[in-house]
Design a protein around this motif. Sequence first.
Motif, PDB file in Angstrom:
ATOM      1  N   VAL A 216      25.397  30.544  56.262  1.00  0.00           N
ATOM      2  CA  VAL A 216      23.990  30.216  56.523  1.00  0.00           C
ATOM      3  C   VAL A 216      23.169  31.496  56.462  1.00  0.00           C
ATOM      4  CG1 VAL A 216      22.354  29.054  58.039  1.00  0.00           C
ATOM      5  CG2 VAL A 216      24.765  28.396  58.090  1.00  0.00           C
ATOM      6  N   VAL A 217      22.119  31.491  55.638  1.00  0.00           N
ATOM      7  CA  VAL A 217      21.196  32.620  55.531  1.00  0.00           C
ATOM      8  C   VAL A 217      19.943  32.299  56.339  1.00  0.00           C
ATOM      9  CG1 VAL A 217      19.773  34.025  53.987  1.00  0.00           C
ATOM     10  CG2 VAL A 217      22.029  33.234  53.239  1.00  0.00           C
ATOM     11  N   PHE A 218      19.512  33.232  57.172  1.00  0.00           N
ATOM     12  CA  PHE A 218      18.303  33.074  57.982  1.00  0.00           C
ATOM     13  C   PHE A 218      17.235  34.039  57.488  1.00  0.00           C
ATOM     14  CE2 PHE A 218      21.821  31.692  60.557  1.00  0.00           C
ATOM     15  CZ  PHE A 218      21.350  30.548  61.186  1.00  0.00           C
ATOM     16  N   ASP A 219      15.968  33.622  57.575  1.00  0.00           N
ATOM     17  CA  ASP A 219      14.880  34.489  57.139  1.00  0.00           C
ATOM     18  C   ASP A 219      14.405  35.373  58.283  1.00  0.00           C
ATOM     19  OD1 ASP A 219      13.248  32.939  58.773  1.00  0.00           O
ATOM     20  OD2 ASP A 219      12.239  31.916  57.119  1.00  0.00           O
ATOM     21  N   LEU A 220      13.333  36.115  58.048  1.00  0.00           N
ATOM     22  CA  LEU A 220      12.840  37.070  59.045  1.00  0.00           C
ATOM     23  C   LEU A 220      12.324  36.396  60.305  1.00  0.00           C
ATOM     24  CD1 LEU A 220      10.965  39.460  56.582  1.00  0.00           C
ATOM     25  CD2 LEU A 220      13.079  39.959  57.841  1.00  0.00           C
ATOM     26  N   GLN A 221      12.023  35.094  60.210  1.00  0.00           N
ATOM     27  CA  GLN A 221      11.571  34.326  61.381  1.00  0.00           C
ATOM     28  C   GLN A 221      12.704  33.521  62.006  1.00  0.00           C
ATOM     29  OE1 GLN A 221       9.497  34.381  58.420  1.00  0.00           O
ATOM     30  NE2 GLN A 221       8.545  36.082  59.520  1.00  0.00           N
ATOM     31  N   ASP A 222      13.944  33.857  61.634  1.00  0.00           N
ATOM     32  CA  ASP A 222      15.145  33.190  62.148  1.00  0.00           C
ATOM     33  C   ASP A 222      15.227  31.725  61.749  1.00  0.00           C
ATOM     34  OD1 ASP A 222      16.103  35.500  63.411  1.00  0.00           O
ATOM     35  OD2 ASP A 222      14.947  35.088  65.221  1.00  0.00           O
ATOM     36  N   ARG A 223      14.586  31.343  60.656  1.00  0.00           N
ATOM     37  CA  ARG A 223      14.684  29.975  60.151  1.00  0.00           C
ATOM     38  C   ARG A 223      15.748  29.913  59.062  1.00  0.00           C
ATOM     39  NH1 ARG A 223       8.868  29.037  57.874  1.00  0.00           N
ATOM     40  NH2 ARG A 223       9.391  31.137  57.094  1.00  0.00           N
ATOM     41  N   PRO A 224      16.578  28.859  59.048  1.00  0.00           N
ATOM     42  CA  PRO A 224      17.602  28.760  58.000  1.00  0.00           C
ATOM     43  C   PRO A 224      16.968  28.615  56.620  1.00  0.00           C
ATOM     44  CG  PRO A 224      17.480  26.729  59.281  1.00  0.00           C
ATOM     45  CD  PRO A 224      16.621  27.730  59.990  1.00  0.00           C
ATOM     46  N   LEU A 225      17.429  29.421  55.687  1.00  0.00           N
ATOM     47  CA  LEU A 225      16.880  29.435  54.332  1.00  0.00           C
ATOM     48  C   LEU A 225      17.843  28.793  53.341  1.00  0.00           C
ATOM     49  CD1 LEU A 225      14.613  30.357  52.432  1.00  0.00           C
ATOM     50  CD2 LEU A 225      15.705  32.605  52.329  1.00  0.00           C
ATOM     51  N   GLU A 226      19.137  29.009  53.524  1.00  0.00           N
ATOM     52  CA  GLU A 226      20.141  28.449  52.626  1.00  0.00           C
ATOM     53  C   GLU A 226      21.405  28.155  53.412  1.00  0.00           C
ATOM     54  OE1 GLU A 226      22.776  29.658  48.631  1.00  0.00           O
ATOM     55  OE2 GLU A 226      21.825  31.214  49.855  1.00  0.00           O
ATOM     56  N   PHE A 227      22.026  27.027  53.110  1.00  0.00           N
ATOM     57  CA  PHE A 227      23.370  26.746  53.599  1.00  0.00           C
ATOM     58  C   PHE A 227      24.274  26.645  52.380  1.00  0.00           C
ATOM     59  CE2 PHE A 227      26.883  23.849  54.289  1.00  0.00           C
ATOM     60  CZ  PHE A 227      27.450  24.355  55.451  1.00  0.00           C
ATOM     61  N   ALA A 228      25.376  27.370  52.401  1.00  0.00           N
ATOM     62  CA  ALA A 228      26.312  27.319  51.273  1.00  0.00           C
ATOM     63  C   ALA A 228      27.718  27.093  51.798  1.00  0.00           C
ATOM     64  CB  ALA A 228      26.249  28.617  50.465  1.00  0.00           C
ATOM     65  N   GLU A 229      28.447  26.253  51.088  1.00  0.00           N
ATOM     66  CA  GLU A 229      29.852  26.014  51.414  1.00  0.00           C
ATOM     67  C   GLU A 229      30.694  26.396  50.213  1.00  0.00           C
ATOM     68  OE1 GLU A 229      31.575  22.835  54.151  1.00  0.00           O
ATOM     69  OE2 GLU A 229      31.662  21.894  52.171  1.00  0.00           O
ATOM     70  N   ALA A 230      31.592  27.356  50.401  1.00  0.00           N
ATOM     71  CA  ALA A 230      32.438  27.848  49.313  1.00  0.00           C
ATOM     72  C   ALA A 230      33.891  27.482  49.586  1.00  0.00           C
ATOM     73  CB  ALA A 230      32.296  29.360  49.160  1.00  0.00           C
ATOM     74  N   THR A 231      34.585  27.095  48.527  1.00  0.00           N
ATOM     75  CA  THR A 231      35.999  26.741  48.612  1.00  0.00           C
ATOM     76  C   THR A 231      36.782  27.702  47.721  1.00  0.00           C
ATOM     77  OG1 THR A 231      35.402  24.411  48.889  1.00  0.00           O
ATOM     78  CG2 THR A 231      37.686  24.901  48.308  1.00  0.00           C
ATOM     79  N   TYR A 232      37.738  28.423  48.324  1.00  0.00           N
ATOM     80  CA  TYR A 232      38.523  29.416  47.597  1.00  0.00           C
ATOM     81  C   TYR A 232      39.955  28.914  47.413  1.00  0.00           C
ATOM     82  CZ  TYR A 232      34.808  32.783  48.623  1.00  0.00           C
ATOM     83  OH  TYR A 232      33.616  33.433  48.701  1.00  0.00           O
ATOM     84  N   PRO A 233      40.524  29.088  46.217  1.00  0.00           N
ATOM     85  CA  PRO A 233      41.929  28.719  46.013  1.00  0.00           C
ATOM     86  C   PRO A 233      42.850  29.664  46.770  1.00  0.00           C
ATOM     87  CG  PRO A 233      41.047  29.801  44.055  1.00  0.00           C
ATOM     88  CD  PRO A 233      39.887  29.611  44.992  1.00  0.00           C
ATOM     89  N   PRO A 234      44.104  29.265  46.999  1.00  0.00           N
ATOM     90  CA  PRO A 234      44.986  30.030  47.900  1.00  0.00           C
ATOM     91  C   PRO A 234      45.292  31.445  47.440  1.00  0.00           C
ATOM     92  CG  PRO A 234      46.202  28.280  46.774  1.00  0.00           C
ATOM     93  CD  PRO A 234      44.751  28.025  46.533  1.00  0.00           C
ATOM     94  N   HIS A 235      45.346  31.700  46.128  1.00  0.00           N
ATOM     95  CA  HIS A 235      45.689  33.044  45.666  1.00  0.00           C
ATOM     96  C   HIS A 235      44.492  33.975  45.670  1.00  0.00           C
ATOM     97  CE1 HIS A 235      44.268  30.744  42.231  1.00  0.00           C
ATOM     98  NE2 HIS A 235      44.035  31.860  41.575  1.00  0.00           N
ATOM     99  N   ARG A 236      43.340  33.515  46.169  1.00  0.00           N
ATOM    100  CA  ARG A 236      42.137  34.365  46.213  1.00  0.00           C
ATOM    101  C   ARG A 236      41.475  34.329  47.585  1.00  0.00           C
ATOM    102  NH1 ARG A 236      40.050  35.720  41.009  1.00  0.00           N
ATOM    103  NH2 ARG A 236      40.967  34.523  39.321  1.00  0.00           N
ATOM    104  N   TRP A 237      42.215  34.022  48.609  1.00  0.00           N
ATOM    105  CA  TRP A 237      41.541  33.786  49.880  1.00  0.00           C
ATOM    106  C   TRP A 237      41.659  34.923  50.887  1.00  0.00           C
ATOM    107  CZ3 TRP A 237      44.416  29.365  52.960  1.00  0.00           C
ATOM    108  CH2 TRP A 237      45.728  29.727  53.183  1.00  0.00           C
TER     109      TRP A 237
END
Length: 246
Positions: A216-237
């Motif tokens: 979760v990325v927050f802006d200068l006013q502490d408001r959420p700007l982006e939510f991202a969910e990433a999935t990594y395979p086992p050999h890259r985690w």
Amino acid sequence: MPHIEEAQPKYLQIAHYIRDQILRGDLRPGDEVPSERQLASTWKVSRPTAARSLEALSHQGLVEKRQGSGTYVRSLEVNRRARELYGRARQTGKIYTSGEYAIITSTGWLDAPDHVAEALGLTKDRRAVHRRRVTNDQSGPITLSTSWFAPDVGERAPKLLEPERIQEGTLMYVESMTGRQGSYAEDRMCARPATEEESQDLQLDSGSAVLIVNHVVFDLQDRPLEFAEATYPPHRWAFEQGYPLT
């Protein structure tokens, strides 16, 4: 001299700065890293301190010293967290390194799942813009990730709805279109079996373990700007992090 916070010993500051360059892809496998003499001059430290920073990188498995030649980035599989990706985008204008590319598999408006709506602070209007992509390199899929943005962001940043790549990355594009600036981020990580869809996108056997990172990325006013969910395979985690114990 690069700007680094003073909370850590100098040799660790230097090592972490070079480590971030490696994780961002600015220094690639086979590239020579600065010598002890160069580090001592750039960072205004003694040669032993510079040597200790290279030794720390070696202990982390990131570099190797070649007798009579220098110190070089090792060939290794790394996954880049949002911190490294955004750092690279801000410095170079590009979020991916040479040889990496993203395939945008889905974009548009959707009703946000509960955990996304909670992260973005959505209440009555659960509509959100999503942007799903699979990032690859020459060895195959690196990660599957989906970014989510609240309606006001989606309306002001129309490229989020298009299936073409955004060269500078979604966050920098959103910042430029909305006038809001990312200030800090929070990550939560867990491991679980891959879903069937994740297994297909990441070319994994059914039931393979994956690492999930909610960002979760927050802006200068502490408001959420982006939510991202990433999935990594086992050999890259595996993630690298060093810190003092005092």
